[in-house]
Design a protein around this motif. Structure first.
Motif, PDB file in Angstrom:
ATOM      1  N   VAL A 184       6.092  -3.923   7.683  1.00  0.00           N
ATOM      2  CA  VAL A 184       7.445  -4.439   7.490  1.00  0.00           C
ATOM      3  C   VAL A 184       8.417  -3.281   7.676  1.00  0.00           C
ATOM      4  N   ILE A 185       9.414  -3.476   8.529  1.00  0.00           N
ATOM      5  CA  ILE A 185      10.405  -2.439   8.822  1.00  0.00           C
ATOM      6  C   ILE A 185      11.788  -3.011   8.579  1.00  0.00           C
ATOM      7  N   ALA A 186      12.688  -2.196   8.060  1.00  0.00           N
ATOM      8  CA  ALA A 186      14.062  -2.638   7.862  1.00  0.00           C
ATOM      9  C   ALA A 186      14.987  -1.435   7.999  1.00  0.00           C
ATOM     10  N   GLY A 187      16.146  -1.642   8.570  1.00  0.00           N
ATOM     11  CA  GLY A 187      17.075  -0.528   8.709  1.00  0.00           C
ATOM     12  C   GLY A 187      18.332  -0.925   9.440  1.00  0.00           C
ATOM     13  N   ASP A 188      19.274  -0.015   9.465  1.00  0.00           N
ATOM     14  CA  ASP A 188      20.536  -0.241  10.173  1.00  0.00           C
ATOM     15  C   ASP A 188      21.091   1.074  10.687  1.00  0.00           C
ATOM     16  N   VAL A 189      21.722   0.988  11.847  1.00  0.00           N
ATOM     17  CA  VAL A 189      22.473   2.107  12.415  1.00  0.00           C
ATOM     18  C   VAL A 189      23.891   1.605  12.665  1.00  0.00           C
ATOM     19  N   LEU A 213       0.815  -1.214   0.000  1.00  0.00           N
ATOM     20  CA  LEU A 213       0.000   0.000   0.000  1.00  0.00           C
ATOM     21  C   LEU A 213       0.849   1.264   0.000  1.00  0.00           C
ATOM     22  N   SER A 214       2.001   1.220   0.684  1.00  0.00           N
ATOM     23  CA  SER A 214       2.808   2.426   0.823  1.00  0.00           C
ATOM     24  C   SER A 214       4.162   2.072   1.405  1.00  0.00           C
ATOM     25  N   ALA A 215       5.068   3.032   1.340  1.00  0.00           N
ATOM     26  CA  ALA A 215       6.382   2.898   1.964  1.00  0.00           C
ATOM     27  C   ALA A 215       6.766   4.231   2.587  1.00  0.00           C
ATOM     28  N   GLY A 216       7.566   4.164   3.639  1.00  0.00           N
ATOM     29  CA  GLY A 216       8.053   5.374   4.300  1.00  0.00           C
ATOM     30  C   GLY A 216       9.484   5.165   4.756  1.00  0.00           C
ATOM     31  N   THR A 217      10.248   6.234   4.874  1.00  0.00           N
ATOM     32  CA  THR A 217      11.647   6.123   5.259  1.00  0.00           C
ATOM     33  C   THR A 217      12.015   7.198   6.274  1.00  0.00           C
ATOM     34  N   ALA A 218      13.171   7.004   6.909  1.00  0.00           N
ATOM     35  CA  ALA A 218      13.679   7.982   7.873  1.00  0.00           C
ATOM     36  C   ALA A 218      15.202   7.961   7.852  1.00  0.00           C
ATOM     37  N   LEU A 219      15.809   9.145   7.779  1.00  0.00           N
ATOM     38  CA  LEU A 219      17.261   9.297   7.806  1.00  0.00           C
ATOM     39  C   LEU A 219      17.627  10.233   8.946  1.00  0.00           C
ATOM     40  N   PRO A 220      18.699   9.943   9.683  1.00  0.00           N
ATOM     41  CA  PRO A 220      19.050  10.778  10.836  1.00  0.00           C
ATOM     42  C   PRO A 220      19.905  11.982  10.456  1.00  0.00           C
ATOM     43  N   GLY A 248      19.858   4.586   8.536  1.00  0.00           N
ATOM     44  CA  GLY A 248      18.489   4.896   8.132  1.00  0.00           C
ATOM     45  C   GLY A 248      17.558   3.723   8.352  1.00  0.00           C
ATOM     46  N   ALA A 249      16.285   3.949   8.101  1.00  0.00           N
ATOM     47  CA  ALA A 249      15.267   2.910   8.235  1.00  0.00           C
ATOM     48  C   ALA A 249      14.183   3.129   7.185  1.00  0.00           C
ATOM     49  N   GLY A 250      13.522   2.046   6.830  1.00  0.00           N
ATOM     50  CA  GLY A 250      12.406   2.114   5.897  1.00  0.00           C
ATOM     51  C   GLY A 250      11.296   1.191   6.358  1.00  0.00           C
ATOM     52  N   ALA A 251      10.103   1.408   5.849  1.00  0.00           N
ATOM     53  CA  ALA A 251       8.962   0.581   6.229  1.00  0.00           C
ATOM     54  C   ALA A 251       7.992   0.492   5.058  1.00  0.00           C
ATOM     55  N   ALA A 252       7.219  -0.570   5.061  1.00  0.00           N
ATOM     56  CA  ALA A 252       6.185  -0.752   4.044  1.00  0.00           C
ATOM     57  C   ALA A 252       4.966  -1.394   4.688  1.00  0.00           C
ATOM     58  N   VAL A 253       3.802  -1.064   4.156  1.00  0.00           N
ATOM     59  CA  VAL A 253       2.543  -1.641   4.627  1.00  0.00           C
ATOM     60  C   VAL A 253       2.026  -2.604   3.574  1.00  0.00           C
ATOM     61  N   LEU A 254       1.792  -3.851   3.998  1.00  0.00           N
ATOM     62  CA  LEU A 254       1.307  -4.894   3.107  1.00  0.00           C
ATOM     63  C   LEU A 254      -0.109  -5.304   3.508  1.00  0.00           C
ATOM     64  N   THR A 255      -0.886  -5.744   2.530  1.00  0.00           N
ATOM     65  CA  THR A 255      -2.242  -6.217   2.809  1.00  0.00           C
ATOM     66  C   THR A 255      -2.594  -7.350   1.862  1.00  0.00           C
ATOM     67  N   ASN A 256      -3.525  -8.197   2.291  1.00  0.00           N
ATOM     68  CA  ASN A 256      -4.057  -9.230   1.401  1.00  0.00           C
ATOM     69  C   ASN A 256      -5.432  -8.851   0.859  1.00  0.00           C
ATOM     70  N   GLU A 257      -5.805  -7.593   1.085  1.00  0.00           N
ATOM     71  CA  GLU A 257      -7.087  -7.112   0.572  1.00  0.00           C
ATOM     72  C   GLU A 257      -6.916  -6.510  -0.822  1.00  0.00           C
ATOM     73  N   ASP A 258      -7.957  -6.559  -1.610  1.00  0.00           N
ATOM     74  CA  ASP A 258      -7.934  -6.052  -2.986  1.00  0.00           C
ATOM     75  C   ASP A 258      -8.174  -4.541  -2.955  1.00  0.00           C
ATOM     76  N   VAL A 259      -7.103  -3.787  -2.858  1.00  0.00           N
ATOM     77  CA  VAL A 259      -7.192  -2.338  -2.764  1.00  0.00           C
ATOM     78  C   VAL A 259      -6.907  -1.722  -4.132  1.00  0.00           C
ATOM     79  N   PRO A 260      -7.844  -1.000  -4.713  1.00  0.00           N
ATOM     80  CA  PRO A 260      -7.601  -0.383  -6.028  1.00  0.00           C
ATOM     81  C   PRO A 260      -6.415   0.579  -5.982  1.00  0.00           C
ATOM     82  N   GLY A 261      -5.624   0.574  -7.042  1.00  0.00           N
ATOM     83  CA  GLY A 261      -4.486   1.469  -7.130  1.00  0.00           C
ATOM     84  C   GLY A 261      -3.281   1.041  -6.320  1.00  0.00           C
ATOM     85  N   SER A 262      -3.285  -0.193  -5.836  1.00  0.00           N
ATOM     86  CA  SER A 262      -2.146  -0.681  -5.050  1.00  0.00           C
ATOM     87  C   SER A 262      -1.166  -1.416  -5.961  1.00  0.00           C
ATOM     88  N   THR A 263      -0.077  -1.881  -5.369  1.00  0.00           N
ATOM     89  CA  THR A 263       0.984  -2.537  -6.129  1.00  0.00           C
ATOM     90  C   THR A 263       1.118  -3.978  -5.662  1.00  0.00           C
TER      91      THR A 263
END
Length: 343
Positions: free
Chosen positions: A148-153, A9-16, A181-196
């Motif tokens: 889902v989150i992934a990152g390293d310091v 559905l989406s992704a987000g990131t963060a850098l210090p 940095g770190a990143g995250a993504a939101v996953l779903t098993n629902e049929d959401v229009p306009g998703s990937t």
């Protein structure tokens, strides 16, 4: 449910902190101007973000803090609240502590409880592994939304008192190569229009009988004064193997999806360094695919990188567009990657 029904559905990131350029690094460590040129020519990284303040040595961000920020940005992008999440999976090579697991610190910061959490200890393929675990869990009936989150310091391993002029190139490169940095993504098993849709994921250990390309040590009380370097890398093995492995991962993804090379609109290549990415891209032979890279600006942020790329590619993809991500884990040689299609 088919595996290809799982959507991002989406992704987000963060850098210090602010970006740290090569000139700033050179001044901080009293290095000659030629050192800055060496970074540009042989590494290809212009800036990186560090969780340590180079002036004071203070740690400005933990992985839990960056993971929370990336997660909130991903959830905002999906129009969801932390309470909407059914399961959390985190991949990292550099957790804040051996215990408690950083994923649980992130969950606490998000204000969620009474849900399953998982933390995977892995290098650069950890983001793909975490994505794969979350995807597999959504194929059942128990969960519908995964974070889902992934990152390293890595900066917490820096010894700011080290005389860099005394280090051999194999150790010196670690000071300029990596960022946090770190990143995250939101996953779903629902049929959401306009998703990937996630069309395929590769997560394959291929290091049987092979020496590690990278070793990151944990030092305890008994050996904390060891003269041994906490980070060891076999750069010759990495330079020789990663381009070949990247090409093999791409071939496997194309075969699994039935896509031709001309069908790929975006490619997210491995991000060891700017120069390595150039070599890898030359061997992938995707003349029509737009490259989505960020390592020259962010440095090698380990597990955050695939999600830094994912955030960028999701903002570009239109209906019917296809994207491929390739990740190589050189510590014990893992092939990782995934194929996406925007619906």
């Amino acid at each position: 449910m088919d595996a290809s029904d799982i959507r991002i559905l989406s992704a987000g990131t963060a850098l210090p902190g602010p970006a740290v350029d090569n000139a700033t690094l050179a001044r901080r460590f009293n290095m000659e101007p030629l050192w800055e040129q060496w970074i540009d020519v042989f590494i290809g990284t212009a800036t990186r973000h560090l969780a340590v303040d180079l002036a004071t040595g203070d740690i400005r961000s933990s992985l839990a803090e960056l993971g929370e920020l990336a997660a909130r940005r991903a959830l905002d992008g999906a129009g969801l609240q932390p309470s909407d999440v059914d399961v959390i999976v985190l991949g990292t090579a550099t957790p804040d502590n051996l215990m408690p697991a950083t994923v649980n610190l992130v969950a606490d910061r998000l204000g969620v409880n009474h849900l399953p959490t998982y933390q995977l200890q892995s290098g650069c393929a950890g983001a793909v592994q975490a994505l794969d675990v979350a995807r597999q869990m959504l194929l059942g009936d128990r969960h519908s939304t995964a974070l889902v989150i992934a990152g390293d310091v890595c900066a917490k391993h820096f010894d700011l008192t080290t005389d860099l002029k005394s280090l051999p190139p194999a150790e010196l490169v670690n000071v300029v190569l990596f960022g946090d940095g770190a990143g995250a993504a939101v996953l779903t098993n629902e049929d959401v229009p306009g998703s990937t849709a996630i069309r395929h994921v590769i997560n394959e250990l291929c290091g049987l009988g092979r020496s590690p390309g990278q070793i990151l040590e944990w030092y305890g009380l008994a050996d904390r004064n060891s003269a041994s370097s906490p980070v060891k890398e076999d750069y010759k093995a990495i330079e020789e193997s990663v381009p070949t492995m990247a090409a093999e991962i791409l071939e496997s993804l194309l075969k699994a999806t039935g896509w031709a090379r001309a069908d790929v609109d975006y490619i997210m290549p491995p991000q060891l360094s700017g120069k390595m990415t150039e070599r890898i891209m030359a061997g992938l032979d995707l003349p029509h695919a737009a490259e989505v890279s960020c390592v020259a600006e962010t440095g090698n942020t380990g597990n955050a990188l695939p999600f830094l790329q994912l955030e960028r590619v999701l903002s570009k993809m239109a209906d019917g567009d296809r994207a491929v991500c390739v990740a190589v884990e050189s510590s014990k040689w893992i092939k990782g990657g995934f194929a996406l299609e925007h619906l």
